[in-house]
Motif scaffolding. Structure first.
Motif, PDB file in Angstrom:
ATOM      1  N   ARG A 159      34.687  37.440  43.645  1.00  0.00           N
ATOM      2  CA  ARG A 159      33.686  37.001  42.657  1.00  0.00           C
ATOM      3  C   ARG A 159      32.656  36.079  43.288  1.00  0.00           C
ATOM      4  O   ARG A 159      31.466  36.181  43.014  1.00  0.00           O
ATOM      5  CB  ARG A 159      34.385  36.274  41.503  1.00  0.00           C
ATOM      6  N   SER A 160      33.130  35.158  44.156  1.00  0.00           N
ATOM      7  CA  SER A 160      32.186  34.169  44.701  1.00  0.00           C
ATOM      8  C   SER A 160      31.401  34.726  45.891  1.00  0.00           C
ATOM      9  O   SER A 160      30.184  34.615  45.955  1.00  0.00           O
ATOM     10  CB  SER A 160      32.932  32.892  45.117  1.00  0.00           C
TER      11      SER A 160
ATOM     12  N   LEU B 142      40.815  37.753  44.499  1.00  0.00           N
ATOM     13  CA  LEU B 142      39.953  38.119  43.360  1.00  0.00           C
ATOM     14  C   LEU B 142      38.836  37.083  43.177  1.00  0.00           C
ATOM     15  O   LEU B 142      37.670  37.432  42.966  1.00  0.00           O
ATOM     16  CB  LEU B 142      40.813  38.229  42.097  1.00  0.00           C
ATOM     17  N   ASN B 143      39.196  35.807  43.318  1.00  0.00           N
ATOM     18  CA  ASN B 143      38.172  34.759  43.193  1.00  0.00           C
ATOM     19  C   ASN B 143      37.166  34.813  44.337  1.00  0.00           C
ATOM     20  O   ASN B 143      35.980  34.564  44.148  1.00  0.00           O
ATOM     21  CB  ASN B 143      38.829  33.362  43.134  1.00  0.00           C
TER      22      ASN B 143
ATOM     23  N   THR C  12      36.004  39.949  30.402  1.00  0.00           N
ATOM     24  CA  THR C  12      35.077  40.243  31.506  1.00  0.00           C
ATOM     25  C   THR C  12      34.323  41.545  31.251  1.00  0.00           C
ATOM     26  O   THR C  12      33.123  41.626  31.484  1.00  0.00           O
ATOM     27  CB  THR C  12      35.854  40.343  32.845  1.00  0.00           C
TER      28      THR C  12
ATOM     29  N   ARG D  45      29.977  38.419  44.907  1.00  0.00           N
ATOM     30  CA  ARG D  45      29.321  38.369  43.583  1.00  0.00           C
ATOM     31  C   ARG D  45      29.714  39.585  42.743  1.00  0.00           C
ATOM     32  O   ARG D  45      28.890  40.189  42.078  1.00  0.00           O
ATOM     33  CB  ARG D  45      27.796  38.274  43.720  1.00  0.00           C
ATOM     34  N   HIS D  46      30.984  39.935  42.807  1.00  0.00           N
ATOM     35  CA  HIS D  46      31.497  41.042  41.997  1.00  0.00           C
ATOM     36  C   HIS D  46      31.758  40.526  40.588  1.00  0.00           C
ATOM     37  O   HIS D  46      32.323  39.457  40.416  1.00  0.00           O
ATOM     38  CB  HIS D  46      32.838  41.538  42.550  1.00  0.00           C
ATOM     39  N   HIS D  47      31.370  41.311  39.606  1.00  0.00           N
ATOM     40  CA  HIS D  47      31.782  41.010  38.239  1.00  0.00           C
ATOM     41  C   HIS D  47      33.079  41.772  38.072  1.00  0.00           C
ATOM     42  O   HIS D  47      33.078  42.956  37.745  1.00  0.00           O
ATOM     43  CB  HIS D  47      30.702  41.501  37.265  1.00  0.00           C
ATOM     44  N   SER D  48      34.216  41.102  38.377  1.00  0.00           N
ATOM     45  CA  SER D  48      35.452  41.874  38.462  1.00  0.00           C
ATOM     46  C   SER D  48      36.599  41.193  37.741  1.00  0.00           C
ATOM     47  O   SER D  48      36.561  39.990  37.454  1.00  0.00           O
ATOM     48  CB  SER D  48      35.824  42.085  39.934  1.00  0.00           C
ATOM     49  N   ALA D  49      37.615  41.996  37.432  1.00  0.00           N
ATOM     50  CA  ALA D  49      38.851  41.468  36.848  1.00  0.00           C
ATOM     51  C   ALA D  49      39.973  42.421  37.232  1.00  0.00           C
ATOM     52  O   ALA D  49      39.734  43.601  37.508  1.00  0.00           O
ATOM     53  CB  ALA D  49      38.728  41.393  35.330  1.00  0.00           C
TER      54      ALA D  49
ATOM     55  N   PHE E  25      30.627  46.433  36.744  1.00  0.00           N
ATOM     56  CA  PHE E  25      31.976  45.883  36.752  1.00  0.00           C
ATOM     57  C   PHE E  25      32.779  46.532  37.874  1.00  0.00           C
ATOM     58  O   PHE E  25      32.572  47.699  38.205  1.00  0.00           O
ATOM     59  CB  PHE E  25      32.641  46.168  35.396  1.00  0.00           C
TER      60      PHE E  25
END
Length: 755
Positions: A211-212, A207-208, A276, A215-219, A312
């Motif tokens: 994001r990095s 998941l991290n 998020t 560049r996903h805005h995710s949860a 998202f």
């Protein structure tokens, strides 16, 4: 036939496939495609369903219950296995077969023999299924970079996608490529972290990484209960319930309360999810900041709004192989991915100079459909269509906007991998296939009332060529038939004839891509073909200005030949859009204007093969400043020959150089092999431009000449004990060093003299 299931409020219509056309109301017409439509408020009784006095149009409910999704990911992340489970749980298939299973059947979506043998997906396969009264069209796509066009084509016509990530491998090189393609076509997506049963599974690391790196805005919308061999089930963070999957194939879902030991983690992850989502959704943010309790439905709606708006990415978890987490993912597809009405599609109006037009996306509008994939079937060419507006019926006349041809639809089918189901009609938002329609990939069809074209797909340039010829002379007909068919089906597969060596050259996206096609020619057309060393597409260019003044004169009794051309050639600055420019700077009529096109043609022909190694000359500007003509002896042929010889005469003086294709190579290798791999790249005259650390792996980015990359996959595997992987794509053509140029020129001369 009307069928009521156990008195439940589900009614289903099945339309008999008779050839006679019955007069049907719009509602019944819509229901002809075997739709199951849940008894909704405006279908409360059949009498009111047929009237149009309702608040919502007759097709609205069916469109809301339609999803077009694709499943894409890195190699071996479990896409086909996931699709196999989805088909099983939705009742489309009655037993599960593994991709590399011992029973030798292979997964449903890998219908080609080669796919089953190698355990990889080569062609994207389309199917459809029903889940909770919704119809879901699914396209399973390949993961190898060699078949990237299949992913491009699928994403072009889909409304949503599932990005599958491996919980051990994480975000890998091809995951980044696929994600870039999803971004290009603005496809909303869910992420599914698969293989939680494997050793070393770590969903939070993945998941991290998403994001990095992406560049996903995710949860996460789920938390796993246990990992690796202790992986038992999932916690739904939206409904705050625990799910366990029982039964031989995980088909029985048991809902329970959240285990006490994970309660704190679940509460923390739910808060993180709400935080998020509220960053990109104002309605949820207001409730979150006011410290109100957020209900399940509020959170679900907020996630849907943010996902459809592409702000998202909800992250689901599970293990497709162990049959866990697939059904909640299907629920997520229905809850969070858009229906065709929520996606705005544009067309280009050909009558108004390609002006952008927003399509209404309703069955009431004129028909607009895009042919996104072709296949050669037993009954002729099968064309996959995505309908963006209107309705298509069997027996209708449709117009191919790109060619202007009017065609009758002889047969309309819905695909289930390689099986077909005949239907009478299909409406907007559906993916269907038609037979006997001659067209190219990317053509647009309308009903003739409008001239719209859908923007075409992005087709990457081929990176590798092979010389190919049939072993026996008798099989030439079948051989060319095979090449023509594959070229039509796959825009990245090109076939050309080398004018010098008279060899057939096939070009594609990599070694595996071309190997698969050679193998398919052998299997499907029974033609054995021998393959030569790939030919790299070198180019030549000039580095300085040079003058030419050439007189072509020939007297042989009767009409002779006479033509004189003067001027100069010079390089075009790098980065310009044109590769070849011809300027006629002659003032007056020293050369009659009707001979100028022949001169341009002569120069173009000469630039097709430079004198260094016989490859095309690029970035070249030719200026014609003077010349002479003869009243009788001048002809188009004379001036064309004069141009060819003039070009050859001044070419050496323009200091030509050879350009070679340079690839952007991204490698992922365990850190202990970093030194060996970097040394090998330097040996291949590569330039390392980036080196990042990712856990135990090093990610090396380098620019390497394609000529030095052949057989690299084998070399990389042996250097890294099979753990290294790489992807490469074309970056640019750049000049070779002096010693390489000498070597290439000498090889070319030697091959010329040998002939």
């Amino acid at each position: 036939m009307t069928r009521f299931q156990n008195g439940s409020r589900l009614l289903s219509y099945t339309f008999s496939r008779s050839k006679t056309k019955s007069s049907v109301s719009p509602t019944t017409a819509l229901l002809q495609g075997n739709f199951q439509i849940q008894h909704s408020r405006h279908f409360s009784n059949l009498a009111s369903a047929t009237t149009k006095e309702e608040k919502e149009p007759w097709w609205k409910d069916s469109m809301d219950r339609l999803r077009n999704i694709g499943i894409s990911a890195h190699i071996d992340s479990g896409k086909t296995t996931l699709t196999e489970r989805i088909l099983f749980y939705t009742g489309r298939i009655h037993e599960i077969h593994e991709v590399r299973g011992r029973d030798g059947v292979g997964a449903k979506m890998d219908s080609m023999d080669l796919e089953r043998e190698k355990g990889i997906t080569i062609q994207s396969a389309a199917t459809y299924c029903t889940w909770n009264g919704y119809q879901v069209n699914i396209i399973d796509t390949p993961g190898h970079v060699d078949f990237t066009i299949e992913v491009e084509r699928a994403l072009r016509v889909l409304d949503g996608a599932i990005l599958v990530l491996c919980s051990v491998g994480g975000v890998q090189s091809q995951s980044i490529t696929v994600d870039r393609q999803m971004r290009r076509y603005e496809v909303p997506r869910l992420a599914f972290i698969n293989k939680l049963d494997r050793m070393g599974a770590d969903p939070w690391k993945v998941l991290n990484q998403a994001r990095s790196k992406l560049r996903h805005h995710s949860a996460a919308v789920q938390v796993p209960i246990g990992l690796e061999e202790d992986f038992q089930g999932l916690i739904d963070l939206v409904k705050m319930k625990a799910y366990y999957f029982h039964g031989s194939n995980g088909e029985k879902i048991v809902t329970a309360e959240i285990p006490v030991e994970i309660e704190a983690l679940a509460a923390e992850k739910r808060r993180e999810l709400i935080e998020t989502v509220s960053e990109v959704d104002d309605k949820l943010a207001d409730a979150f900041l006011a410290d109100e309790s957020i209900s399940t439905s509020d959170l679900e709606e907020a996630i849907r709004r943010a996902t459809v708006a592409k702000k998202f990415v909800p992250v689901f978890m599970g293990s497709a192989f162990k049959n866990k987490g697939v059904q909640p993912l299907l629920d997520g597809v229905l809850s969070y991915l858009p229906c065709p009405l929520e996606v705005s599609n544009y067309a280009l109006d050909q009558t108004k100079d390609e002006e952008k037009v927003v399509l209404s996306g309703t069955p009431d509008g004129p028909l607009v459909a895009l042919a996104f994939k072709l296949e050669e079937g037993r009954f002729g060419q099968l064309t996959y269509l995505r309908i963006y507006e209107g309705v298509i019926r069997k027996g209708d006349f449709i117009v191919n906007v790109n060619t202007g041809k009017k065609i009758k639809v002889p047969r309309l089918v819905r695909m289930h991998s390689n099986e077909m189901e005949d239907i009478q009609e299909a409406h907007v938002g559906q993916i269907v296939a038609v037979f006997g329609v001659d067209c190219a990939s990317g053509d647009t069809f309308t009903d003739g009332s409008v001239r719209y074209t859908m923007t075409s797909m992005n087709v990457p340039e081929p990176v590798m060529s092979l010389a190919i010829q049939p072993v026996s002379k008798d099989s030439g007909g079948q051989f060319s038939k095979a090449l023509n068919r594959f070229q039509k089906e796959d825009p990245t597969f090109r076939v050309g004839l080398d004018p010098e060596s008279a060899q057939t050259i096939i070009s594609g996206m990599g070694e595996l891509h071309l190997d698969i096609y050679v193998e398919r020619i052998r299997r499907e057309y029974k033609v054995d073909a021998s393959v030569g060393k790939p030919r790299v597409n070198f180019r030549e260019t000039i580095t300085q200005r040079a003058q030419f003044d050439y007189l072509h004169k020939k007297q042989s009794g009767g009409q002779g030949q006479y033509g004189r051309v003067c001027g100069y050639i010079e390089p075009i600055p790098q980065g310009s859009m044109t590769k070849f420019e011809f300027d006629n700077m002659i003032v007056g009529q020293v050369i009659p204007s009707n001979f100028i096109p022949a001169i341009e043609k002569g120069f173009k022909e000469a630039a097709n093969s430079g004198s260094l190694i016989g490859h095309p000359v690029e970035n070249l500007r030719i200026a014609l400043t003077d010349g002479a003509a003869h009243a009788v002896d001048s002809s188009e042929l004379a001036f064309k020959l004069a141009a060819i010889y003039a070009f050859r005469q001044c070419y050496v003086a323009a200091k030509p150089v050879i350009l070679e294709p340079v690839m952007l190579v991204e490698l992922k290798v365990p850190t202990e092999f970093q030194g060996t791999v970097a040394g090998d790249i330097n040996k291949r005259k590569g330039v390392i431009v980036g080196n990042d650390q990712d856990g135990d792996d090093s990610i090396i980015t380098a620019h390497v000449p394609l000529n030095n990359m052949f057989g690299y996959s084998t070399a990389l595997r042996s250097m890294t004990q099979g753990k290294g992987e790489f992807t490469m794509e074309y970056k640019e053509h750049s000049a070779v060093s002096q010693d390489v140029q000498m070597q290439l020129v000498n090889t070319y001369k030697a091959s010329k003299t040998a002939e």
